[in-house]
Design an enzyme around this catalytic site. Sequence first.
Site, mmCIF file in Angstrom:
data_model
loop_
_atom_site.group_PDB
_atom_site.id
_atom_site.type_symbol
_atom_site.label_atom_id
_atom_site.label_comp_id
_atom_site.label_asym_id
_atom_site.label_seq_id
_atom_site.Cartn_x
_atom_site.Cartn_y
_atom_site.Cartn_z
ATOM 1 N N TYR A 136 -12.169 4.431 -21.668
ATOM 2 C CA TYR A 136 -11.729 3.738 -22.589
ATOM 3 C C TYR A 136 -11.522 4.206 -23.244
ATOM 4 C CZ TYR A 136 -11.291 0.232 -17.990
ATOM 5 O OH TYR A 136 -11.029 -0.671 -17.126
ATOM 6 N N LYS A 186 -24.643 3.025 -12.443
ATOM 7 C CA LYS A 186 -24.228 3.792 -11.123
ATOM 8 C C LYS A 186 -25.293 5.024 -11.629
ATOM 9 C CE LYS A 186 -23.115 5.613 -7.302
ATOM 10 N NZ LYS A 186 -22.640 4.606 -6.291
ATOM 11 N N ASP A 218 -21.531 -0.418 -6.889
ATOM 12 C CA ASP A 218 -21.223 -0.236 -5.877
ATOM 13 C C ASP A 218 -21.579 -1.457 -4.926
ATOM 14 O OD1 ASP A 218 -23.445 1.353 -5.860
ATOM 15 O OD2 ASP A 218 -22.117 3.127 -4.277
ATOM 16 N N ASP A 242 -15.244 -4.419 -15.881
ATOM 17 C CA ASP A 242 -13.671 -4.608 -15.934
ATOM 18 C C ASP A 242 -13.513 -5.183 -14.462
ATOM 19 O OD1 ASP A 242 -10.779 -4.732 -16.014
ATOM 20 O OD2 ASP A 242 -10.566 -3.132 -16.661
ATOM 21 N N ASP A 246 -12.516 -9.368 -12.265
ATOM 22 C CA ASP A 246 -12.536 -9.534 -11.814
ATOM 23 C C ASP A 246 -11.840 -9.957 -10.124
ATOM 24 O OD1 ASP A 246 -10.630 -9.011 -13.791
ATOM 25 O OD2 ASP A 246 -9.411 -7.276 -13.420
#
Length: 332
Positions: A136, A186, A218, A242, A246
Amino acid sequence: MALIAILAGDGIGPEVTAEARRVLGALDLGFSFEEGLVGGSAYHATGHPLPPETLALAKRADAILFGAVGDPSCDALERSLRPEQAILGLRKELSLFANLRPAKLFPGLEDASALRPEVASAIDLLILRELNGDVYFGEKGMRTTATGLREGYDIMSYNEAEVRRIAVAGFEAARRRRGKLCSVDKANVLETSQLWRDVVIETAAQYPDIALTHMYVDNAAMQLVRNPGQFDVIVTGNLFGDILSDQASMCVGSIGMLASASIRSAGSGMSSEWRSIIATERIIAHGFALPEPADRIEAAVSAAIGKGVRTADLGGTHSTREMGDAVLAALV
């Protein structure tokens, strides 16, 4: 007297922050309030989603109650002028490096979750998301390849100081809760994540009382659906946080149920009616270190839910104002 900036923003933002302000006022903690334009409404009024006057207010305030930003009429604007840039601008200018988003299923809302009631009812976790790095805020742009193809790029990066800062916040949060921290990365394919894992492990030496585990992102996404009750505190990067936060919101029934607080230190915060009312609890608990009134707000929300008060996002018919009335009535 502590100053709380009210940045209501767009859409339902003004409606929900109005109820949150009523709850804060009812606590009689001596707060003062000042409103500022942000997001699409600010762009239409001033030509920028984060006007200088709003940024100055944010810097003067002890905490910020943030509603929502987003306006379809601004979708065609250049990226720097879109409503969502106000959020990124506040994070950068105020050095809000950590987002705390708790996910907890309130009794009576089991049917709002897509998960089985016995799975959903066990959800009581906190996601700490790093806010100042990752793709970002990394270098980004559009370019043309040697063969003439359009190519977009966003660079993901973290330095060890950035990771250590959020790791410490994660360990401290786990110490205040149930003593378990899961670091999500990851590391099997990303060098950025390998550094992340290495620094988290180094930091863990300062917290022998905290049980640290690691999980690939994941798998974390799958485990949030399979067995969310296993998590206490999750600490992760900007992009993964993020997405996972959610996802966690839908595990408890609605994104409107998850308040958040973005902090730069133990004494300053920014929060984003369910969510805004619960966000007042985040402001008070984390921004001003006042656990008793914060607990009162959470108990009042739980009591209102227990009486069957439901807004539309939870399949109910009560208005935002009616939700605010129910919480105020239960605030003891």
